[in-house]
Design a protein around this motif. Sequence first.
Motif, PDB file in Angstrom:
ATOM      1  N   VAL A 136      -8.082   3.461  -3.108  1.00 17.75           N
ATOM      2  CA  VAL A 136      -6.655   3.165  -3.251  1.00 17.75           C
ATOM      3  C   VAL A 136      -6.201   2.197  -2.164  1.00 17.75           C
ATOM      4  N   LEU A 137      -6.696   2.356  -0.939  1.00 20.78           N
ATOM      5  CA  LEU A 137      -6.354   1.413   0.132  1.00 20.78           C
ATOM      6  C   LEU A 137      -6.785   0.003  -0.249  1.00 20.78           C
ATOM      7  N   ALA A 138      -7.978  -0.151  -0.791  1.00 19.81           N
ATOM      8  CA  ALA A 138      -8.457  -1.480  -1.190  1.00 19.81           C
ATOM      9  C   ALA A 138      -7.576  -2.072  -2.284  1.00 19.81           C
ATOM     10  N   GLU A 139      -7.172  -1.236  -3.242  1.00 20.98           N
ATOM     11  CA  GLU A 139      -6.335  -1.735  -4.331  1.00 20.98           C
ATOM     12  C   GLU A 139      -4.942  -2.122  -3.839  1.00 20.98           C
ATOM     13  N   ILE A 140      -4.351  -1.293  -2.992  1.00 18.85           N
ATOM     14  CA  ILE A 140      -3.019  -1.607  -2.457  1.00 18.85           C
ATOM     15  C   ILE A 140      -3.090  -2.818  -1.538  1.00 18.85           C
ATOM     16  N   THR A 141      -4.159  -2.941  -0.776  1.00 21.36           N
ATOM     17  CA  THR A 141      -4.333  -4.123   0.068  1.00 21.36           C
ATOM     18  C   THR A 141      -4.348  -5.379  -0.791  1.00 21.36           C
ATOM     19  N   GLY A 142      -5.023  -5.337  -1.926  1.00 21.32           N
ATOM     20  CA  GLY A 142      -5.044  -6.476  -2.843  1.00 21.32           C
ATOM     21  C   GLY A 142      -3.650  -6.811  -3.354  1.00 21.32           C
ATOM     22  N   MET A 143      -2.887  -5.783  -3.688  1.00 22.99           N
ATOM     23  CA  MET A 143      -1.516  -5.997  -4.158  1.00 22.99           C
ATOM     24  C   MET A 143      -0.675  -6.640  -3.059  1.00 22.99           C
ATOM     25  N   LEU A 144      -0.818  -6.134  -1.844  1.00 21.53           N
ATOM     26  CA  LEU A 144      -0.040  -6.677  -0.726  1.00 21.53           C
ATOM     27  C   LEU A 144      -0.448  -8.110  -0.412  1.00 21.53           C
ATOM     28  N   ARG A 145      -1.730  -8.416  -0.509  1.00 20.50           N
ATOM     29  CA  ARG A 145      -2.184  -9.796  -0.275  1.00 20.50           C
ATOM     30  C   ARG A 145      -1.570 -10.739  -1.311  1.00 20.50           C
ATOM     31  N   THR A 146      -1.434 -10.268  -2.550  1.00 16.25           N
ATOM     32  CA  THR A 146      -0.783 -11.055  -3.591  1.00 16.25           C
ATOM     33  C   THR A 146       0.663 -11.356  -3.195  1.00 16.25           C
TER      34      THR A 146
END
Length: 106
Positions: free
Chosen positions: A16-26
């Motif tokens: 989940v951290l990896a997925e949210i990090t991707g969203m935040l990078r977007t």
Amino acid sequence: MNPIQPVPAQPTTDIVLAEITGMLRTLLAEYGEDDVEIGMSTTFNRDLELESIDLVTLAGLLEERYGRRVNLAEFLAGMEFDEIIELTVGRLVEHVVRSLRTAEAG
């Protein structure tokens, strides 16, 4: 994020951290801030300097990825103003994992 991709049967903090990090990078890429380090202790306000409109966008990304099982607005509604200001990525990750596991348990 790919909304077609299934959510893991046992959502973990790391996934989940990896997925949210991707969203935040977007989100951050829109401001040219794509080199910011994001971890569990990163704050949305102080570290990432996100505005309330960015949280609305993040809520949409979360719903796109996890469906209605994860409701950011509902999560934030249960907080005091100071808690929202100091909200960390880790606290959101924990909320997402808990929400997914609760939805899974039925």
